[in-house]
Design a protein around this motif. Structure first.
Motif, PDB file in Angstrom:
ATOM      1  N   ARG A 160       0.818  -1.208   0.000  1.00  0.00           N
ATOM      2  CA  ARG A 160       0.000   0.000   0.000  1.00  0.00           C
ATOM      3  C   ARG A 160       0.853   1.260   0.000  1.00  0.00           C
ATOM      4  O   ARG A 160       0.412   2.324  -0.426  1.00  0.00           O
ATOM      5  CB  ARG A 160      -0.926   0.002   1.230  1.00  0.00           C
ATOM      6  N   LEU A 161       2.084   1.123   0.476  1.00  0.00           N
ATOM      7  CA  LEU A 161       3.003   2.257   0.499  1.00  0.00           C
ATOM      8  C   LEU A 161       3.376   2.673  -0.929  1.00  0.00           C
ATOM      9  O   LEU A 161       3.384   3.858  -1.263  1.00  0.00           O
ATOM     10  CB  LEU A 161       4.258   1.892   1.296  1.00  0.00           C
ATOM     11  N   GLN A 162       3.685   1.684  -1.758  1.00  0.00           N
ATOM     12  CA  GLN A 162       3.932   1.965  -3.172  1.00  0.00           C
ATOM     13  C   GLN A 162       3.379   0.813  -4.001  1.00  0.00           C
ATOM     14  O   GLN A 162       4.088  -0.141  -4.320  1.00  0.00           O
ATOM     15  CB  GLN A 162       5.418   2.161  -3.474  1.00  0.00           C
ATOM     16  N   PRO A 163       2.092   0.893  -4.371  1.00  0.00           N
ATOM     17  CA  PRO A 163       1.476  -0.169  -5.175  1.00  0.00           C
ATOM     18  C   PRO A 163       2.159  -0.313  -6.524  1.00  0.00           C
ATOM     19  O   PRO A 163       2.774   0.633  -7.041  1.00  0.00           O
ATOM     20  CB  PRO A 163       0.029   0.317  -5.344  1.00  0.00           C
ATOM     21  N   VAL A 164       2.057  -1.511  -7.102  1.00  0.00           N
ATOM     22  CA  VAL A 164       2.625  -1.755  -8.423  1.00  0.00           C
ATOM     23  C   VAL A 164       2.031  -0.759  -9.426  1.00  0.00           C
ATOM     24  O   VAL A 164       0.823  -0.533  -9.453  1.00  0.00           O
ATOM     25  CB  VAL A 164       2.332  -3.205  -8.873  1.00  0.00           C
ATOM     26  N   GLY A 165       2.895  -0.141 -10.223  1.00  0.00           N
ATOM     27  CA  GLY A 165       2.436   0.814 -11.228  1.00  0.00           C
ATOM     28  C   GLY A 165       2.523   2.260 -10.801  1.00  0.00           C
ATOM     29  O   GLY A 165       2.331   3.162 -11.622  1.00  0.00           O
ATOM     30  N   THR A 166       2.804   2.512  -9.522  1.00  0.00           N
ATOM     31  CA  THR A 166       2.942   3.894  -9.045  1.00  0.00           C
ATOM     32  C   THR A 166       4.421   4.245  -8.955  1.00  0.00           C
ATOM     33  O   THR A 166       5.268   3.381  -8.732  1.00  0.00           O
ATOM     34  CB  THR A 166       2.279   4.090  -7.674  1.00  0.00           C
ATOM     35  N   SER A 167       4.716   5.538  -9.123  1.00  0.00           N
ATOM     36  CA  SER A 167       6.109   5.965  -9.139  1.00  0.00           C
ATOM     37  C   SER A 167       6.558   6.610  -7.839  1.00  0.00           C
ATOM     38  O   SER A 167       7.757   6.716  -7.582  1.00  0.00           O
ATOM     39  CB  SER A 167       6.338   6.957 -10.291  1.00  0.00           C
ATOM     40  N   LEU A 168       5.594   7.029  -7.000  1.00  0.00           N
ATOM     41  CA  LEU A 168       5.949   7.691  -5.751  1.00  0.00           C
ATOM     42  C   LEU A 168       5.274   6.993  -4.570  1.00  0.00           C
ATOM     43  O   LEU A 168       4.128   6.546  -4.676  1.00  0.00           O
ATOM     44  CB  LEU A 168       5.518   9.164  -5.783  1.00  0.00           C
ATOM     45  N   PRO A 169       5.990   6.884  -3.439  1.00  0.00           N
ATOM     46  CA  PRO A 169       5.377   6.277  -2.253  1.00  0.00           C
ATOM     47  C   PRO A 169       4.293   7.163  -1.662  1.00  0.00           C
ATOM     48  O   PRO A 169       4.303   8.382  -1.843  1.00  0.00           O
ATOM     49  CB  PRO A 169       6.564   6.119  -1.294  1.00  0.00           C
ATOM     50  N   ARG A 170       3.379   6.526  -0.938  1.00  0.00           N
ATOM     51  CA  ARG A 170       2.285   7.230  -0.288  1.00  0.00           C
ATOM     52  C   ARG A 170       2.533   7.299   1.215  1.00  0.00           C
ATOM     53  O   ARG A 170       3.293   6.495   1.748  1.00  0.00           O
ATOM     54  CB  ARG A 170       0.962   6.496  -0.573  1.00  0.00           C
ATOM     55  N   PRO A 171       1.912   8.236   1.904  1.00  0.00           N
ATOM     56  CA  PRO A 171       2.098   8.340   3.368  1.00  0.00           C
ATOM     57  C   PRO A 171       1.308   7.271   4.113  1.00  0.00           C
ATOM     58  O   PRO A 171       0.316   7.563   4.778  1.00  0.00           O
ATOM     59  CB  PRO A 171       1.607   9.762   3.680  1.00  0.00           C
ATOM     60  N   VAL A 172       1.742   6.027   3.982  1.00  0.00           N
ATOM     61  CA  VAL A 172       1.066   4.890   4.604  1.00  0.00           C
ATOM     62  C   VAL A 172       1.989   4.290   5.657  1.00  0.00           C
ATOM     63  O   VAL A 172       3.190   4.125   5.419  1.00  0.00           O
ATOM     64  CB  VAL A 172       0.703   3.818   3.551  1.00  0.00           C
ATOM     65  N   ARG A 173       1.451   3.962   6.794  1.00  0.00           N
ATOM     66  CA  ARG A 173       2.276   3.383   7.854  1.00  0.00           C
ATOM     67  C   ARG A 173       2.475   1.891   7.608  1.00  0.00           C
ATOM     68  O   ARG A 173       1.528   1.160   7.301  1.00  0.00           O
ATOM     69  CB  ARG A 173       1.605   3.599   9.214  1.00  0.00           C
ATOM     70  N   VAL A 174       3.718   1.444   7.740  1.00  0.00           N
ATOM     71  CA  VAL A 174       4.045   0.047   7.510  1.00  0.00           C
ATOM     72  C   VAL A 174       4.681  -0.542   8.763  1.00  0.00           C
ATOM     73  O   VAL A 174       5.083   0.182   9.675  1.00  0.00           O
ATOM     74  CB  VAL A 174       5.004  -0.108   6.308  1.00  0.00           C
ATOM     75  N   THR A 175       4.770  -1.858   8.775  1.00  0.00           N
ATOM     76  CA  THR A 175       5.404  -2.566   9.893  1.00  0.00           C
ATOM     77  C   THR A 175       6.567  -3.396   9.369  1.00  0.00           C
ATOM     78  O   THR A 175       6.452  -4.071   8.339  1.00  0.00           O
ATOM     79  CB  THR A 175       4.395  -3.492  10.595  1.00  0.00           C
ATOM     80  N   VAL A 176       7.684  -3.334  10.075  1.00  0.00           N
ATOM     81  CA  VAL A 176       8.868  -4.125   9.726  1.00  0.00           C
ATOM     82  C   VAL A 176       9.257  -4.931  10.961  1.00  0.00           C
ATOM     83  O   VAL A 176       9.550  -4.371  12.009  1.00  0.00           O
ATOM     84  CB  VAL A 176      10.048  -3.234   9.299  1.00  0.00           C
ATOM     85  N   ARG A 177       9.248  -6.251  10.820  1.00  0.00           N
ATOM     86  CA  ARG A 177       9.584  -7.134  11.940  1.00  0.00           C
ATOM     87  C   ARG A 177      10.828  -7.947  11.603  1.00  0.00           C
ATOM     88  O   ARG A 177      10.934  -8.521  10.524  1.00  0.00           O
ATOM     89  CB  ARG A 177       8.422  -8.082  12.248  1.00  0.00           C
ATOM     90  N   PHE A 178      11.746  -8.013  12.560  1.00  0.00           N
ATOM     91  CA  PHE A 178      12.960  -8.803  12.410  1.00  0.00           C
ATOM     92  C   PHE A 178      12.892  -9.975  13.389  1.00  0.00           C
ATOM     93  O   PHE A 178      12.630  -9.796  14.578  1.00  0.00           O
ATOM     94  CB  PHE A 178      14.201  -7.958  12.703  1.00  0.00           C
ATOM     95  N   GLY A 179      13.151 -11.170  12.885  1.00  0.00           N
ATOM     96  CA  GLY A 179      13.116 -12.348  13.728  1.00  0.00           C
ATOM     97  C   GLY A 179      14.502 -12.744  14.206  1.00  0.00           C
ATOM     98  O   GLY A 179      15.518 -12.183  13.790  1.00  0.00           O
ATOM     99  N   ALA A 180      14.537 -13.723  15.090  1.00  0.00           N
ATOM    100  CA  ALA A 180      15.816 -14.224  15.593  1.00  0.00           C
ATOM    101  C   ALA A 180      16.628 -14.816  14.456  1.00  0.00           C
ATOM    102  O   ALA A 180      16.078 -15.460  13.550  1.00  0.00           O
ATOM    103  CB  ALA A 180      15.571 -15.278  16.671  1.00  0.00           C
ATOM    104  N   PRO A 181      17.943 -14.608  14.436  1.00  0.00           N
ATOM    105  CA  PRO A 181      18.778 -15.133  13.354  1.00  0.00           C
ATOM    106  C   PRO A 181      18.678 -16.652  13.229  1.00  0.00           C
ATOM    107  O   PRO A 181      18.643 -17.371  14.234  1.00  0.00           O
ATOM    108  CB  PRO A 181      20.190 -14.707  13.763  1.00  0.00           C
ATOM    109  N   VAL A 182      18.610 -17.106  11.999  1.00  0.00           N
ATOM    110  CA  VAL A 182      18.658 -18.532  11.699  1.00  0.00           C
ATOM    111  C   VAL A 182      20.109 -18.862  11.383  1.00  0.00           C
ATOM    112  O   VAL A 182      20.685 -18.334  10.429  1.00  0.00           O
ATOM    113  CB  VAL A 182      17.752 -18.881  10.497  1.00  0.00           C
TER     114      VAL A 182
END
Length: 228
Positions: free
Chosen positions: A161-183
């Motif tokens: 939703r931040l940058q849908p396919v076909g769009t050239s600029l990102p939108r002001p949408v909040r995203v989540t980034v999660r990092f897991g324990a190293p494998v």
């Protein structure tokens, strides 16, 4: 990376991440799992082109990604500026239409890891067009086993939703980034046939990514969409 690109990276990284975090206000969880130094793979699900910007924005250390050569245009002032922008973000070009590109990209990744840097990749290959989590390709395990580095699973939520396919600029949408324990890969598969070791390690990484994102497993490989 050439000295000019390294300087561009340092300049951009001093400006872009704070500005992007202020605009997007990403929720970041588990950042402590990313080691501060040493070679490491960041293996993420893939929902949007902007994924390769979002991850370096929230990770305090440099993360190198491969990007299709289409984003590195030809001569001219504009082309030079665009190349400097992408190289400054830590991206390296790869020609995905060249059958030798896959092998070359693995060699590039091993060089990055050999320098003690972080390398980001998407085991699914292409972006998910339906939101499902596709089966991982074993390049991630090949790199981890060859370089003897850990794999940190990354779960992105909302970047489509931040940058849908076909769009050239990102939108002001909040995203989540999660990092897991190293494998961990080093020493775990001694005596295991290489093909089986790569498959098992890749499946373990993909399962960890799925736990972070909650995506429905597709159970199949993700074919590249026309023009993707």
């Amino acid at each position: 990376m050439p000295a000019s690109s390294d300087r561009m990276y340092r300049a951009l990284h001093a400006v872009v991440p704070p500005a992007a975090r202020a605009l997007w206000r990403p929720r970041v969880e588990g950042l402590e799992h990313v080691p501060a130094t040493g070679g490491v793979l960041l293996a993420s699900n893939h929902l949007s082109f902007i994924d390769s910007v979002v991850i370096p924005v929230v990770v305090p250390r440099k993360v190198v990604f491969l990007a299709t050569a289409d984003y590195f245009p030809g001569p001219g002032l504009r082309g030079a500026a665009q190349r400097a922008w992408f190289e400054g973000l830590g991206m390296l070009p790869v020609d995905r239409d060249d059958p030798r590109a896959a092998i070359a990209s693995l060699d590039t990744a091993l060089e990055v890891l050999g320098r003690g840097e972080a390398f980001g990749l998407y085991p699914e290959g292409s972006r998910s067009r339906d939101g499902r989590l596709y089966r991982g390709r074993t390049g991630v395990a090949h790199l981890a086993l060859t370089a003897g580095v850990p794999v940190v699973p990354v779960g992105l939520v909302g970047t489509e939703r931040l940058q849908p396919v076909g769009t050239s600029l990102p939108r002001p949408v909040r995203v989540t980034v999660r990092f897991g324990a190293p494998v961990q890969a080093a020493g775990r598969f001694d005596g295991v046939p290489l093909g089986r070791a790569r498959r098992e390690l890749t499946d373990e990484v993909m399962a960890a990514i799925g736990e972070l994102t909650g995506q429905v497993p597709a159970g199949i490989y993700n074919d590249r969409a026309p023009g993707a």
